[in-house]
Design an enzyme around this catalytic site. Structure first.
Site, mmCIF file in Angstrom:
data_model
loop_
_atom_site.group_PDB
_atom_site.id
_atom_site.type_symbol
_atom_site.label_atom_id
_atom_site.label_comp_id
_atom_site.label_asym_id
_atom_site.label_seq_id
_atom_site.Cartn_x
_atom_site.Cartn_y
_atom_site.Cartn_z
ATOM 1 N NE ARG A 188 -8.311 -2.052 -2.513
ATOM 2 C CZ ARG A 188 -8.326 -0.889 -1.861
ATOM 3 N NH1 ARG A 188 -8.919 0.152 -2.394
ATOM 4 N NH2 ARG A 188 -7.747 -0.776 -0.675
ATOM 5 N N GLY A 225 -8.151 -3.478 10.116
ATOM 6 C CA GLY A 225 -8.220 -2.051 9.793
ATOM 7 C C GLY A 225 -6.983 -1.296 10.247
#
Ligand code: UD1
Ligand code: CA
Length: 458
Positions: free
Chosen positions: A17, A80
């Site tokens: 992001r 993750g």
């Protein structure tokens, strides 16, 4: 936790992001990489060992941190946060009786004081897991804390139901685990979720099912838990750090007239009674002494400034040294390697590079001084230029004590000017000048009487 604890910082993700070529945790926050801020906090809690999980751009991260201070664990693929912790399995297995503090690498604002109550509670309640939660006005993006009568678990925003999304209590990204229980639960985490990732937060549900004791500590310091995912969050975090730095400096006796427009990097040190005017920027590892005045639009980077120094408006100083009681500016530019000795003065539109200006010497107007050594009590006249570059190589100029360089002089380096020598204004000096002499090199003035009148009357 008498036997101590281990800390694990999660820093393997790219930070998609952020939209950057550089891994997110190496982005600089007022002169310090984000990961360094997290590490500083963790180290102040005195862990027995610090592990950092790296993956994306792991070599760049390794270069930033001194070996010995931390150990790196590599997570090859970023599947993750649970998968990231598993990357440290081999190390953790050897310490299964200890506790593990896990912290996300994108929490640059967390202070050690804020984490201490979490650690105390974990120990007091003898939990398998204690995590840090916070009540947020806007919980968007965070994992939500779901409580039923007897259990507590965390659900990621993507996987939360609309009702669950309304919950304002969030997971901050800081956890304390008993290592044995963590290692038992981790292999059972699945990636059956919207992101197809192995979430560390799923350990809560798994441990709860097993009847393990889970606790939480709800912190009041919610402002410290901006998990920096985007550049906008980066700007918000920097704002908090900037204010903290300014407050610390004022408490140490520095006057900051306009905190809103003052930018001071975290590593900068400033002495008592120094006054900082509005719109000043001080970057890098700069050190400023006592009783200085830094006037508006001063920009200092990686420099050392002595005491009682005055930096007048709109001056840029980089990798330079300025000694006590010197004065620089307005509108001066000191490039790397400039040294301004005690009580020397540099004035407007003077540029220096790799130049030493001796004690009480002056270069007050419109000059370029490069690769130059100037001894004490020298006067460098307006418009003096060291011609230090011949197109291929740089050459040195040496000006000895007490010399006087007349205005508009060009010093063609390499060249030496002796002690107390005088250079007549407008000279182009190509040869060394001996001490106590006068050198002038300019065409003699001629005058043709009435020349202008004759031209007009033609
Ligand atoms: C995470 C938490 C969320 C919490 C929030 C707090 C999970 C699943 N979710 O979400 O509950 O509210 O932090 O800010 O943990 N990382 C790795 N390897 C990976 C993936 C991530 O090392 O495979 C690292 C990242 O570099 C980062 C940290 O783990 O430093 C957290 O990852 P991030 O993707 O930022 O998690 P969030 O979505 O913020
Ligand atoms: Ca995050």
């Amino acid at each position: 936790m008498n036997q101590g604890f281990i800390a694990l910082i999660l820093a393997a993700g790219k930070g998609t992001r952020f939209k950057s070529d550089k891994v997110k945790v190496l982005h600089s926050f007022l002169g310090k990489p984000m990961l360094r801020l997290v590490l500083d906090t963790v180290l102040r809690l005195r862990p027995q060992k610090v592990l950092i999980v790296v993956g994306y751009q792991k070599e760049e991260i390794r270069k930033e941190f001194k070996p010995g201070q931390v150990a790196f664990v590599v997570q090859k693929e970023q599947l993750g946060t649970a998968h990231a912790v598993l990357a440290a399995k081999n190390v953790l297995q050897k310490k299964s009786d200890m506790d593990l503090l896990v912290i996300n690498g994108d929490l640059p604002l967390v202070r050690p004081e804020t984490l201490r109550p979490l650690m105390a509670l974990h120990k007091k309640e003898k939990n398998a897991l204690t995590f840090l939660s916070a009540e947020l006005e806007n919980p968007t993006g965070f994992g939500r804390v779901i409580r039923s009568d007897d259990t507590i678990r965390v659900v990621e925003e993507r996987d939360a139901s609309p009702a669950e999304r309304k919950i304002k209590e969030v997971n901050t990204g800081v956890y304390l685990f008993r290592i044995r229980d963590l290692l038992e639960a981790l292999p059972r985490v699945s990636n059956k979720n919207k992101k197809k990732e192995f979430y560390l937060t799923d350990v809560t549900g798994i441990m709860a099912q097993e009847g393990k004791k889970i606790g939480f500590y709800k912190t009041e310091h919610r402002g410290e838990f901006i998990g920096v995912n985007s550049r906008y969050e980066m700007a918000q975090a920097i704002e908090v750090l900037r204010e903290r730095k300014i407050k610390d400096l004022t408490e140490d006796g520095v006057t900051i007239l306009d905190p809103k427009t003052t930018w001071i990097d975290l590593n900068v040190r400033i002495g008592e009674d120094t006054v900082i005017y509005p719109s000043v920027i001080i970057e890098g590892r700069s050190v400023i002494g006592r009783g200085c005045r830094l006037y508006p639009f001063t920009h200092i980077k990686d420099s050392e400034i002595g005491s009682r120094v005055q930096i007048l408006s709109s001056t840029m100083i980089e990798e330079s040294i300025i000694e006590d009681e010197a004065q620089v500016g307005p509108f001066s530019r000191l490039r790397p390697g400039s040294v301004i000795r005690k009580r020397a003065k540099v004035g407007n539109f003077v540029e220096m590079k790799k130049t030493v200006l001796g004690s009480q010497s002056k270069a007050m107007h419109l000059s370029y001084l490069g690769d130059c050594e100037i001894k004490g009590k020298v006067n460098v006249g307006a418009g003096t230029i060291t011609c230090n570059y011949d197109g291929k190589k740089k050459h040195k100029t040496f000006i000895d004590e007490g010399a006087f360089i007349g205005s508009g002089t060009q010093l063609i380096a390499p060249v030496k000017i002796g002690k107390r020598a005088y250079i007549g204004a407008g000279s182009t000096i190509t040869k060394d000048v001996s001490p106590d002499s006068l050198a002038v090199s300019r065409a003699k003035q001629v005058e043709r009487k009435n020349w202008s009148r004759r031209k007009r009357n033609k």
